[in-house]
Design a protein around this motif. Structure first.
Motif, PDB file in Angstrom:
ATOM      1  N   ASP A 276       6.535  53.555  58.434  1.00 29.26           N
ATOM      2  CA  ASP A 276       7.867  53.751  58.467  1.00 29.26           C
ATOM      3  C   ASP A 276       8.422  52.878  57.504  1.00 29.26           C
ATOM      4  OD1 ASP A 276       7.818  55.280  60.806  1.00 29.26           O
ATOM      5  OD2 ASP A 276       8.260  53.827  62.301  1.00 29.26           O
ATOM      6  N   VAL A 280      11.305  53.653  54.693  1.00 27.93           N
ATOM      7  CA  VAL A 280      12.562  52.744  54.471  1.00 27.93           C
ATOM      8  C   VAL A 280      12.641  52.299  52.969  1.00 27.93           C
ATOM      9  CG1 VAL A 280      13.927  50.535  54.973  1.00 27.93           C
ATOM     10  CG2 VAL A 280      12.771  52.075  56.804  1.00 27.93           C
ATOM     11  N   GLN A 330      19.710  55.039  53.114  1.00 30.84           N
ATOM     12  CA  GLN A 330      19.605  55.959  54.368  1.00 30.84           C
ATOM     13  C   GLN A 330      19.333  54.858  55.551  1.00 30.84           C
ATOM     14  OE1 GLN A 330      19.203  59.557  54.191  1.00 30.84           O
ATOM     15  NE2 GLN A 330      20.251  59.154  52.216  1.00 30.84           N
ATOM     16  N   TYR A 331      19.120  53.770  55.213  1.00 27.58           N
ATOM     17  CA  TYR A 331      18.360  52.817  56.382  1.00 27.58           C
ATOM     18  C   TYR A 331      19.055  51.541  56.164  1.00 27.58           C
ATOM     19  CZ  TYR A 331      15.205  56.706  56.712  1.00 27.58           C
ATOM     20  OH  TYR A 331      14.714  57.867  56.579  1.00 27.58           O
ATOM     21  N   LYS A 332      19.092  50.772  57.404  1.00 24.35           N
ATOM     22  CA  LYS A 332      19.585  49.518  57.530  1.00 24.35           C
ATOM     23  C   LYS A 332      18.450  48.721  57.244  1.00 24.35           C
ATOM     24  CE  LYS A 332      20.859  50.195  61.765  1.00 24.35           C
ATOM     25  NZ  LYS A 332      21.563  50.702  63.211  1.00 24.35           N
ATOM     26  N   ILE A 354      12.179  55.097  63.905  1.00 26.52           N
ATOM     27  CA  ILE A 354      13.122  55.015  62.612  1.00 26.52           C
ATOM     28  C   ILE A 354      14.429  55.584  62.792  1.00 26.52           C
ATOM     29  CG2 ILE A 354      11.888  56.765  61.732  1.00 26.52           C
ATOM     30  CD1 ILE A 354      11.703  55.089  59.049  1.00 26.52           C
ATOM     31  N   MET A 357      17.236  53.536  62.914  1.00 31.44           N
ATOM     32  CA  MET A 357      17.476  52.404  61.855  1.00 31.44           C
ATOM     33  C   MET A 357      18.453  53.164  60.765  1.00 31.44           C
ATOM     34  SD  MET A 357      15.816  49.793  62.071  1.00 31.44           S
ATOM     35  CE  MET A 357      15.812  49.187  60.185  1.00 31.44           C
ATOM     36  N   LYS A 358      18.694  54.334  61.081  1.00 28.76           N
ATOM     37  CA  LYS A 358      19.668  55.077  60.051  1.00 28.76           C
ATOM     38  C   LYS A 358      20.886  54.388  59.776  1.00 28.76           C
ATOM     39  CE  LYS A 358      18.254  59.747  59.892  1.00 28.76           C
ATOM     40  NZ  LYS A 358      17.883  60.724  60.948  1.00 28.76           N
TER      41      LYS A 358
END
Ligand code: OGA
Ligand code: NI
Length: 359
Positions: A276, A280, A330-332, A354, A357-358
């Motif tokens: 993952d 990220v 796309q992710y934090k 995951i 986590m968006k």
């Protein structure tokens, strides 16, 4: 009692259940129908047809041609198509791999009382374990394991290193160093194929302070392999996983669309997969892929997973070079210490983590 310090339920060793000779498995190991393996995998044949790509990385390892286009292209393709590949000519000797496997097999063959000295707890998971996740009543997987934090050395839990065998400790130490080096080479290849500076991922992971851990998986024979799994579907939460597979007994399956493909390891290969954290960092150009392990009634199976992870306290998010107007983040951002708590609490649950986590 704090559920992240101690198990709230008694721990049952799957090895003991298996050796009891019972002809059925306890209810707690029976998966809901949709998660069952369907067709039971024969330990030596598996399904026919596709296999995860095999890539010769000799040129990257001995640096004869560190930017070997063909090899890098094969890696890039495998990361995009599969999230998984096998590597051969990876620089770790077959002898080293065999010693590592034999020493750990010996550990699992020791009397239960001896192994219990290393029983783990959810505080760090280090030691001899039989479950991931801490929730009472959860459905469990048909497997035991031994988990060790290898790097950074400063956070090792020394008491959990088996003292029963000096070979085991020395081999594990040496193996850990070699695998860490292999992962450094792999991060360089991944950086380049993502269009990043060669050392970018290695630096994002904390350079000399990268984290690494080892999970020795032991999947005993199971009287009802059609009802359960050795390890439920999950993606690996970390960066890169390098698996020393069991070459004799099949069991690892990788998701491809709606299908589960059985990995057929070629001789002396490692199975590499994207976790993952690379999904990220790459801003979803590379994706971690779900995988699971089936068991069978005739052969036990063992595998050794080396997890190469970011240093626990670094914030990990999409690399700025891979973010633009067309492709927003796309992710934090999150630290790996925080990220891995999810699986430690809930156990393996596909790719659900995951998703949360968006950005
Ligand atoms: C793991 C894993 C696969 C296997 O340990 O995360 O996916 O074949 N193992 O044991
Ligand atoms: Ni895994």
């Amino acid at each position: 009692m704090d559920c992240m310090k101690e198990w709230l339920e008694p721990i049952i060793r799957v090895q003991s259940l298996s050796e009891s000779g019972a002809s059925s498995i306890p209810k707690r190991y029976v998966k809901p129908p949709a998660e069952r393996p369907g067709q039971v995998i024969s330990p030596n044949e598996g399904t026919h047809g596709s296999n995860v790509p095999v890539i010769d990385i000799r040129s990257l390892v001995n640096e004869s041609n560190p930017s070997d286009e063909a090899t890098l292209r094969a890696i890039s393709q495998a990361c995009r198509d599969w999230g998984f590949f096998q590597v051969v000519n990876h620089g770790v000797s077959a002898e080293m791999m065999a010693t590592m496997r034999d020493s750990w097999n010996e550990f699992f063959r020791m009397p239960m009382a001896e192994k219990q000295r290393y029983a783990n707890s959810p505080a760090t998971f280090e030691g001899y374990g039989s479950r991931l996740g801490v929730q009472n009543g959860a459905i469990l997987d048909w497997g035991d394991y031994f988990f060790l934090q290898l790097f950074p050395e400063s956070i090792r839990c020394k008491e959990k290193w088996p003292t029963c065998s000096t070979t085991l400790c020395e081999t594990t130490e040496k193996y850990g160093r070699e695998l860490r080096n292999l992962c450094r080479i792999l991060t360089q290849a991944l950086s380049v194929t993502l269009g990043l500076e060669k050392t970018m991922l290695w630096r994002a992971f904390g350079e000399e302070e990268v984290g690494s851990s080892l999970r020795v998986n032991y999947y005993p024979k199971c009287p009802q392999p059609d009802l359960t799994l050795g390890l439920s579907a999950h993606s690996d939460p970390g960066g890169i996983t390098v698996l020393l597979p069991d070459y004799r007994v099949l069991g690892l399956q990788v998701r491809r669309g709606d299908e589960w493909i059985t990995v057929k390891p070629v001789a002396d290969s490692f199975i590499v997969n994207i976790g993952d954290q690379i999904q990220v960092l790459s801003n979803a150009i590379y994706k971690s892929v779900e995988h699971r392990v089936t068991v069978n009634s005739v052969e036990e199976r063992a595998s050794i997973a080396f997890f190469f992870n970011p240093r626990g306290d670094l914030l990990i998010g999409p690399a700025k070079e891979l973010v633009n107007n067309d492709r927003p983040p796309q992710y934090k951002f999150m630290t790996y210490n925080e990220y891995r708590l999810y699986m430690r609490k809930l156990g393996p649950c596909g790719k659900s983590h995951i998703e949360t986590m968006k950005a």
